[in-house]
Scaffold this active site. Structure first.
Site, short mmCIF file in Angstrom:
data_model
loop_
_atom_site.label_atom_id
_atom_site.label_comp_id
_atom_site.label_asym_id
_atom_site.label_seq_id
_atom_site.Cartn_x
_atom_site.Cartn_y
_atom_site.Cartn_z
N LEU A 1 -9.25 22.01 25.03
CA LEU A 1 -8.16 21.84 24.06
C LEU A 1 -6.85 22.32 24.67
O LEU A 1 -6.46 23.48 24.52
CB LEU A 1 -8.47 22.63 22.77
CG LEU A 1 -9.83 22.37 22.12
CD1 LEU A 1 -10.02 23.26 20.90
CD2 LEU A 1 -9.98 20.90 21.74
N GLY A 2 -6.20 21.45 25.40
CA GLY A 2 -4.87 21.76 25.95
C GLY A 2 -3.87 20.84 25.28
O GLY A 2 -4.08 20.45 24.12
N ASN A 3 -2.83 20.47 25.99
CA ASN A 3 -1.91 19.48 25.44
C ASN A 3 -2.66 18.15 25.33
O ASN A 3 -2.56 17.45 24.33
CB ASN A 3 -0.70 19.39 26.37
CG ASN A 3 0.46 18.78 25.65
OD1 ASN A 3 0.56 18.81 24.42
ND2 ASN A 3 1.34 18.18 26.41
N GLY A 4 -3.42 17.82 26.35
CA GLY A 4 -4.43 16.76 26.23
C GLY A 4 -5.71 17.44 25.78
O GLY A 4 -5.96 18.58 26.17
N HIS B 1 -10.98 14.67 32.00
CA HIS B 1 -11.22 16.13 31.99
C HIS B 1 -12.62 16.46 32.49
O HIS B 1 -13.13 17.55 32.22
CB HIS B 1 -11.10 16.72 30.56
CG HIS B 1 -9.72 16.77 30.00
ND1 HIS B 1 -9.49 16.66 28.65
CD2 HIS B 1 -8.51 16.91 30.60
CE1 HIS B 1 -8.18 16.74 28.43
NE2 HIS B 1 -7.57 16.89 29.60
N ASN C 1 -2.82 18.58 43.18
CA ASN C 1 -2.84 17.79 41.95
C ASN C 1 -1.47 17.13 41.83
O ASN C 1 -0.49 17.79 41.48
CB ASN C 1 -3.10 18.74 40.77
CG ASN C 1 -3.19 17.99 39.45
OD1 ASN C 1 -2.93 16.80 39.39
ND2 ASN C 1 -3.56 18.71 38.41
N ASP D 1 3.74 21.82 20.63
CA ASP D 1 3.25 23.11 21.14
C ASP D 1 2.60 23.93 20.03
O ASP D 1 3.25 24.24 19.04
CB ASP D 1 4.42 23.88 21.76
CG ASP D 1 3.94 25.04 22.60
OD1 ASP D 1 3.30 25.94 22.05
OD2 ASP D 1 4.19 25.01 23.81
N MET D 2 1.34 24.27 20.22
CA MET D 2 0.59 24.97 19.18
C MET D 2 1.22 26.32 18.83
O MET D 2 1.25 26.71 17.67
CB MET D 2 -0.86 25.15 19.66
CG MET D 2 -1.79 25.73 18.67
SD MET D 2 -1.89 24.74 17.16
CE MET D 2 -3.13 23.53 17.58
N ARG D 3 1.73 27.02 19.84
CA ARG D 3 2.36 28.32 19.56
C ARG D 3 3.53 28.17 18.61
O ARG D 3 3.68 28.93 17.65
CB ARG D 3 2.90 28.93 20.87
CG ARG D 3 1.88 29.72 21.61
CD ARG D 3 2.38 29.99 23.00
NE ARG D 3 2.62 28.69 23.69
CZ ARG D 3 2.72 28.56 25.00
NH1 ARG D 3 2.64 29.60 25.77
NH2 ARG D 3 2.91 27.38 25.54
P1 ADP Z 1 -2.27 20.87 29.59
O1 ADP Z 1 -2.85 21.41 30.87
O2 ADP Z 1 -3.08 19.79 28.94
O3 ADP Z 1 -0.81 20.55 29.66
P2 ADP Z 1 -2.73 23.55 28.55
O4 ADP Z 1 -4.18 23.70 28.81
O5 ADP Z 1 -1.76 24.32 29.37
O6 ADP Z 1 -2.31 22.02 28.51
O7 ADP Z 1 -2.48 23.89 26.99
C1 ADP Z 1 -1.25 23.77 26.39
C2 ADP Z 1 -1.42 24.07 24.90
O8 ADP Z 1 -1.97 25.40 24.75
C3 ADP Z 1 -0.11 24.04 24.14
O9 ADP Z 1 -0.27 23.39 22.89
C4 ADP Z 1 0.16 25.52 23.92
O10 ADP Z 1 0.91 25.74 22.76
C5 ADP Z 1 -1.24 26.07 23.74
N1 ADP Z 1 -1.24 27.52 23.85
C6 ADP Z 1 -1.01 28.28 24.96
N2 ADP Z 1 -1.02 29.60 24.63
C7 ADP Z 1 -1.24 29.67 23.29
C8 ADP Z 1 -1.35 30.75 22.35
N3 ADP Z 1 -1.22 32.01 22.73
N4 ADP Z 1 -1.59 30.43 21.05
C9 ADP Z 1 -1.70 29.16 20.67
N5 ADP Z 1 -1.61 28.11 21.50
C10 ADP Z 1 -1.38 28.35 22.79
#
Ligand code: ADP
Length: 414
Positions: free
Chosen positions: A218-221, A189, A7, A292-294
């Site tokens: 539901l990731g960053n994207g 996706h 990738n 960042d959701m966390r």
């Molecule tokens: P991408 O591949 O699109 O970059 P990911 O699938 O890795 O993204 O997701 C990233 C998102 O998941 C971030 O917003 C991160 O904060 C959130 N995330 C990861 N672990 C947790 C958690 N334990 N609680 C809340 N959100 C989380």
């Protein structure tokens, strides 16, 4: 069969080595042997290598380009350092699968990469100016390092959505722009949504035709997909990944007029406006703190931050809205499946989204929901919930490896 899955981003390269073959695919016994990430290609690169069951190895090395990065990986794999059973020389890598972002209208399934495919991908650079050139860099580098006899396969992010009907993929702008420039919804996706659909079938024993679900990556994207009779009939990302749900830094759906209005008010160029919509909007834009959701959850817990809460409320609201729209478009669905960083790890977000859908008869089992984190897969709705809700950790790399194997073996795609 050892497949190297690649990738490639503009200055990064993620890889996995997956051992698979047709029998292993059938039995689900294919497995990841090693993986890694190389960032900051072009300068002093940051490298992480990880072999199953061993601690990760972190190092730096000056790597000029993707070819140098690939050579570094090969050296690590074959020098005796990695010690992966079955991988001793370059010949032990049997095929390469590339994550390729934009297949345009040409690529409806994964294909073996030859000169014709490369030419078509180059034609599609216009449609994905950030992603396709990076993917091509990986393809050229792999050709040079492995030579033409090792098959390379392209697995397109857009392919799964190629089943969308015209009514879903056309934008209501003059039709000639579709004809002239192929302006339409492509969706992204796709490999992830496809995998989630596959796991749903495995978990429920349903056939492809019986698969009527809404999948949420539901990731960053972030994107949602309506899967009817096993096929994508609509998805939230569009001509580019900017459309649809609110994301980490992307705005998702907005009124197009805002672009022109803001450009005038701020004296900004279109590039600057689009940079803002892609990189400074979404959770980051509303909270003013982070994408960042966390971190947002921490801000709410520790400081009761109003805008962090607002960002999360808007994020969830948008997901609910799409679920409602897809439920209507599909004439009802049997399940909703949460996936990717937020979908797999944030029970409170899942609960919040589902709470608003109570009128559909959705009931979440709190205990199951709280437990389903860090890669766990399973049902989080109660037995009498009218619609089932699952958490399904995505695994795009596995789909890439399996498709590569199928293309190389000349078996039809499922
Ligand atoms: P991408 O591949 O699109 O970059 P990911 O699938 O890795 O993204 O997701 C990233 C998102 O998941 C971030 O917003 C991160 O904060 C959130 N995330 C990861 N672990 C947790 C958690 N334990 N609680 C809340 N959100 C989380």
């Amino acid at each position: 069969m050892n497949i190297l899955v690649l990738n490639c981003g503009s200055s990064s390269l993620k890889f996995q080595i997956i051992d698979t073959d047709l029998e292993k695919i059938e039995k689900g016994t294919d497995r990841e042997l090693a993986k890694g990430l190389i960032e900051r290609i072009g300068s002093e690169a940051l490298i992480t290598y990880k072999v199953e069951g061993k601690p990760p190895l972190k190092l730096t090395s000056p790597l000029r380009d993707h070819k140098a990065a690939l050579n570094h990986i090969i050296k690590w794999l074959t020098s005796g350092e990695a010690q992966i059973p079955g991988i001793e020389t370059l010949e032990d890598i049997h095929a390469i699968g590339h994550r390729t972002v934009h297949g345009g209208e040409e690529f409806k399934r994964s294909v073996r990469i030859d000169n014709e495919v490369i030419a078509k991908m180059e034609d599609n650079i216009e449609l994905a100016p950030l992603h396709n050139p990076a993917n091509l860099k990986g393809i050229y580098a792999a050709r040079e390092v492995f030579g033409p006899s090792v098959p390379q396969v392209g697995v397109f992010d857009t392919a799964f959505h190629s089943t969308m009907p015209e009514t879903a993929y056309l934008y209501p702008i003059p039709y000639q722009y579709y004809r002239r420039y192929k302006i339409r919804k492509y969706g992204f996706h796709g490999t992830s949504h496809r995998y989630i659909g596959y796991r749903y079938r495995m978990l429920t024993g349903k056939s492809r035709e019986e698969t009527n679900i809404i999948t949420l990556h539901l990731g960053n994207g972030a994107s949602a997909c309506a899967i009817k009779n096993g096929k994508s009939i609509d998805t939230s990302m569009g001509f580019t990944p900017l459309e649809g749900l609110m994301m980490g830094t992307r705005c998702g759906d907005i009124d197009a007029t805002i672009i022109d209005f803001l450009a005038h008010k701020e004296g900004a160029s279109l590039d600057e406006i689009f940079n803002m919509l892609n990189k400074r909007s979404g959770l980051l834009g509303i909270s003013g703190l982070t994408n960042d959701m966390r971190d947002l959850e921490v801000e709410i817990d520790e400081h009761k931050d109003r805008r962090a809460q607002l960002a999360i409320d808007m994020f969830c609201g948008k997901i609910t809205k799409y679920i409602g729209a897809y439920m209507a478009a599909m004439n009802g669905a049997d399940a909703i499946c949460f996936s990717a960083g937020i979908g797999e790890n944030a029970p409170e977000i899942r609960a919040k989204v589902c709470e608003t859908l109570g009128f559909l008869g959705i009931q979440i089992d709190k205990k199951a929901n709280n437990k389903m984190i860090r890669g766990k897969e399973g049902l989080i709705s109660t037995p009498d919930s009218k619609i089932q809700v699952f958490v399904i950790p995505t695994n795009e790399e596995l789909v890439l490896a399996r498709d590569t194997c199928r293309v190389v073996q000349n078996v039809p795609m499922p």
